[in-house]
Structures are given as structure tokens and as C-alpha cells.
Scaffold this active site. Structure first.
Site, PDB file in Angstrom:
ATOM      1  N   GLU A  71       0.805  -1.217   0.000  1.00 31.18           N
ATOM      2  CA  GLU A  71       0.000   0.000   0.000  1.00 31.18           C
ATOM      3  C   GLU A  71       0.843   1.274   0.000  1.00 31.18           C
ATOM      4  O   GLU A  71       0.300   2.386   0.122  1.00 31.18           O
ATOM      5  CB  GLU A  71      -0.925   0.021   1.232  1.00 31.18           C
ATOM      6  CG  GLU A  71      -1.812  -1.194   1.375  1.00 31.18           C
ATOM      7  CD  GLU A  71      -2.959  -1.235   0.388  1.00 31.18           C
ATOM      8  OE1 GLU A  71      -2.934  -0.449  -0.580  1.00 31.18           O
ATOM      9  OE2 GLU A  71      -3.868  -2.043   0.579  1.00 31.18           O
ATOM     10  N   HIS A  90      -2.982   3.412   7.774  1.00 23.34           N
ATOM     11  CA  HIS A  90      -3.992   2.663   7.025  1.00 23.34           C
ATOM     12  C   HIS A  90      -4.377   1.444   7.855  1.00 23.34           C
ATOM     13  O   HIS A  90      -3.518   0.656   8.246  1.00 23.34           O
ATOM     14  CB  HIS A  90      -3.444   2.223   5.666  1.00 23.34           C
ATOM     15  CG  HIS A  90      -4.331   1.228   4.958  1.00 23.34           C
ATOM     16  ND1 HIS A  90      -5.706   1.373   4.893  1.00 23.34           N
ATOM     17  CD2 HIS A  90      -4.046   0.073   4.301  1.00 23.34           C
ATOM     18  CE1 HIS A  90      -6.213   0.356   4.204  1.00 23.34           C
ATOM     19  NE2 HIS A  90      -5.235  -0.450   3.847  1.00 23.34           N
ATOM     20  N   HIS A  92      -7.564  -1.752   8.702  1.00 22.51           N
ATOM     21  CA  HIS A  92      -8.742  -2.504   8.286  1.00 22.51           C
ATOM     22  C   HIS A  92      -9.694  -2.597   9.477  1.00 22.51           C
ATOM     23  O   HIS A  92     -10.326  -3.631   9.691  1.00 22.51           O
ATOM     24  CB  HIS A  92      -8.359  -3.909   7.816  1.00 22.51           C
ATOM     25  CG  HIS A  92      -7.432  -3.926   6.650  1.00 22.51           C
ATOM     26  ND1 HIS A  92      -6.789  -5.078   6.229  1.00 22.51           N
ATOM     27  CD2 HIS A  92      -7.009  -2.940   5.803  1.00 22.51           C
ATOM     28  CE1 HIS A  92      -6.018  -4.796   5.175  1.00 22.51           C
ATOM     29  NE2 HIS A  92      -6.147  -3.511   4.907  1.00 22.51           N
ATOM     30  N   TYR A 117     -16.101  15.709  17.198  1.00 19.81           N
ATOM     31  CA  TYR A 117     -14.722  15.227  17.193  1.00 19.81           C
ATOM     32  C   TYR A 117     -14.311  14.638  15.858  1.00 19.81           C
ATOM     33  O   TYR A 117     -13.141  14.708  15.473  1.00 19.81           O
ATOM     34  CB  TYR A 117     -14.516  14.229  18.343  1.00 19.81           C
ATOM     35  CG  TYR A 117     -14.558  14.938  19.671  1.00 19.81           C
ATOM     36  CD1 TYR A 117     -13.454  15.640  20.137  1.00 19.81           C
ATOM     37  CD2 TYR A 117     -15.726  14.971  20.417  1.00 19.81           C
ATOM     38  CE1 TYR A 117     -13.495  16.324  21.334  1.00 19.81           C
ATOM     39  CE2 TYR A 117     -15.790  15.661  21.612  1.00 19.81           C
ATOM     40  CZ  TYR A 117     -14.663  16.335  22.060  1.00 19.81           C
ATOM     41  OH  TYR A 117     -14.716  17.031  23.243  1.00 19.81           O
ATOM     42  N   HIS A 157     -12.785  -1.688   1.769  1.00 21.06           N
ATOM     43  CA  HIS A 157     -11.414  -1.917   2.226  1.00 21.06           C
ATOM     44  C   HIS A 157     -11.183  -1.296   3.599  1.00 21.06           C
ATOM     45  O   HIS A 157     -10.997  -2.015   4.574  1.00 21.06           O
ATOM     46  CB  HIS A 157     -10.447  -1.346   1.168  1.00 21.06           C
ATOM     47  CG  HIS A 157      -9.024  -1.696   1.378  1.00 21.06           C
ATOM     48  ND1 HIS A 157      -8.087  -1.619   0.360  1.00 21.06           N
ATOM     49  CD2 HIS A 157      -8.334  -2.086   2.469  1.00 21.06           C
ATOM     50  CE1 HIS A 157      -6.901  -1.967   0.834  1.00 21.06           C
ATOM     51  NE2 HIS A 157      -7.020  -2.254   2.117  1.00 21.06           N
TER      52      HIS A 157
END
Length: 212
Positions: A71, A90, A92, A117, A157
Site C-alpha cells: 500500500e 492505514h 482494516h 470530534y 477496504h
């Protein structure tokens, strides 16, 4: 060992302790001078070796360390978009990944302004159309978007989040997971969102982005 290496390893352990990085999923990076330090492919964020990170230059050339996460183009796209970006996360994470499978709330943000927030720590978060993990075309699309943002949801994703420090990127990633959980909990029930004026005032006061 540089402070950047230590900060990245500590961030990985923290995110894993919160349950936001199952198995070997997720990747982190930090800008270190003119280089980018990124987690290797298949790395377990709970047990990062600060001396075992991958080193890239800004165009993606592999300078040192193991093979980088596939990635890495997404990370570099964020650094190229904004010289103030110091770190990228990043994940998941479960709720944010689930939300990424739903239609976007608007063209500029997959996530509506549900909480102060979210607006303060993240701001508008566009949904990028599905692409296979590691697809450089998706990174090019991220880089070319013509409006400001500091985070995206990758369709089907999960989230990719940038920040002016490792801590800021981590806090933003946690906030996306929290607001995603709230949205899924609410389901189809009516919910009050912040108005455009309320969200805009919060973003302006806290250095975030909300343009509508």
C-alpha cells in the site's frame, strides 16, 4: 534509533492494543527528513521492530530494509499532496471497513458530520472507488482529487488517514473507527447531523477541513 522509528513502532502497538489492526493487516508510515519510513509487507503492528522498517524516498525507490507494504503508493500520495503531512495510518478496522462498503454520504465525504470530534480530528473523508489492494491507480486518483482532505475511505477496504504528527494520524484513525461504529449503530434511524455552519466553524477552529 531515530525518534521517528520509535514513534511508528509505538503507534503500531497502540493501534493493535485497541483491536484496530487484526492479524497482519494495516500499515503505517512517517516522514523522516527527506525519506519515508514504512512498515514492511506482512508486518504485525503489535510487534514492529523500530530497526526493521522499510526506507523509501519520496518517489517510492526502495532505499533500505525489507520489502515495503504493497500500500506504499497511498502513503506517498498523501505526502506529495501536502508537505505538512508527517504520518499516514492505514487500517482494516472493523467498523470503518464496514462503512466503506456503503454508499458515500456525499461527493466529498463518505462520513457525515455526526460528531464534533470527527470534524475536529478528521474532517471530510471522501470515498475512493474500489481497486485491488496496492493498485497504483488508486493512489494516483487520491493524489489528483481537487479538494482538500486528510483522510479517505477505500471502498470495500478501510480508512487511510494522514496527520501532522504520528499522534495526530493515530487519533484521526481512532476517531474514524468511532464515528463509523456510531453510524452503523444508528442504522436507518433518523439522526441529527451537525449543520454545514456548525461543521465549518469547528473545522476552522481546529485546523481541519469541511467544505461541504
Amino acid at each position: 534509533m531515530t525518534s521517528a522509528r520509535h514513534d511508528l513502532a509505538a503507534a503500531g502497538a497502540h493501534l493493535a492494543s485497541l483491536g484496530l489492526s487484526p492479524g497482519s493487516s494495516g500499515n503505517l508510515s512517517v516522514r523522516d527528513g527527506g525519506r519515508v519510513l514504512i512498515t514492511p509487507t506482512g508486518a504485525d503492528l503489535a510487534a514492529l521492530d523500530p530497526d526493521g522498517l522499510t526506507v523509501l524516498d519520496p518517489d517510492g525507490t526502495h532505499l533500505d530494509g525489507p520489502r515495503p507494504s504493497k500500500e506504499f503508493p497511498l502513503h506517498l500520495a498523501f505526502y506529495r499532496r501536502d508537505p505538512g503531512t508527517a504520518a499516514v495510518v492505514h487500517l482494516h478496522s472493523r467498523h470503518a471497513a464496514a462503512l466503506s462498503c456503503r454508499p458515500a454520504w456525499s461527493e466529498r465525504s463518505a462520513i457525515p458530520p455526526l460528531t464534533p470530534y470527527f470534524v475536529m480530528r478528521v474532517g471530510q473523508t471522501p470515498l475512493l472507488p474500489y481497486a485491488p489492494p496496492g493498485d497504483p491507480g488508486q493512489a494516483a486518483e487520491l493524489e489528483a482529487l481537487g479538494f482538500p482532505f486528510r483522510a479517505v475511505l477505500l471502498q470495500n477496504h478501510g480508512p487511510v488517514v494522514s496527520g501532522g504528527s504520528v499522534r495526530a494520524a493515530v487519533e484521526a484513525a481512532v476517531e474514524i473507527e468511532e464515528v463509523s461504529a456510531l453510524l452503523l449503530l444508528l442504522g436507518d434511524r433518523p439522526a441529527r447531523l451537525l449543520t454545514h455552519e456548525e461543521a465549518g466553524a469547528l473545522a476552522a477552529a481546529h485546523g481541519s477541513v469541511w467544505t461541504g
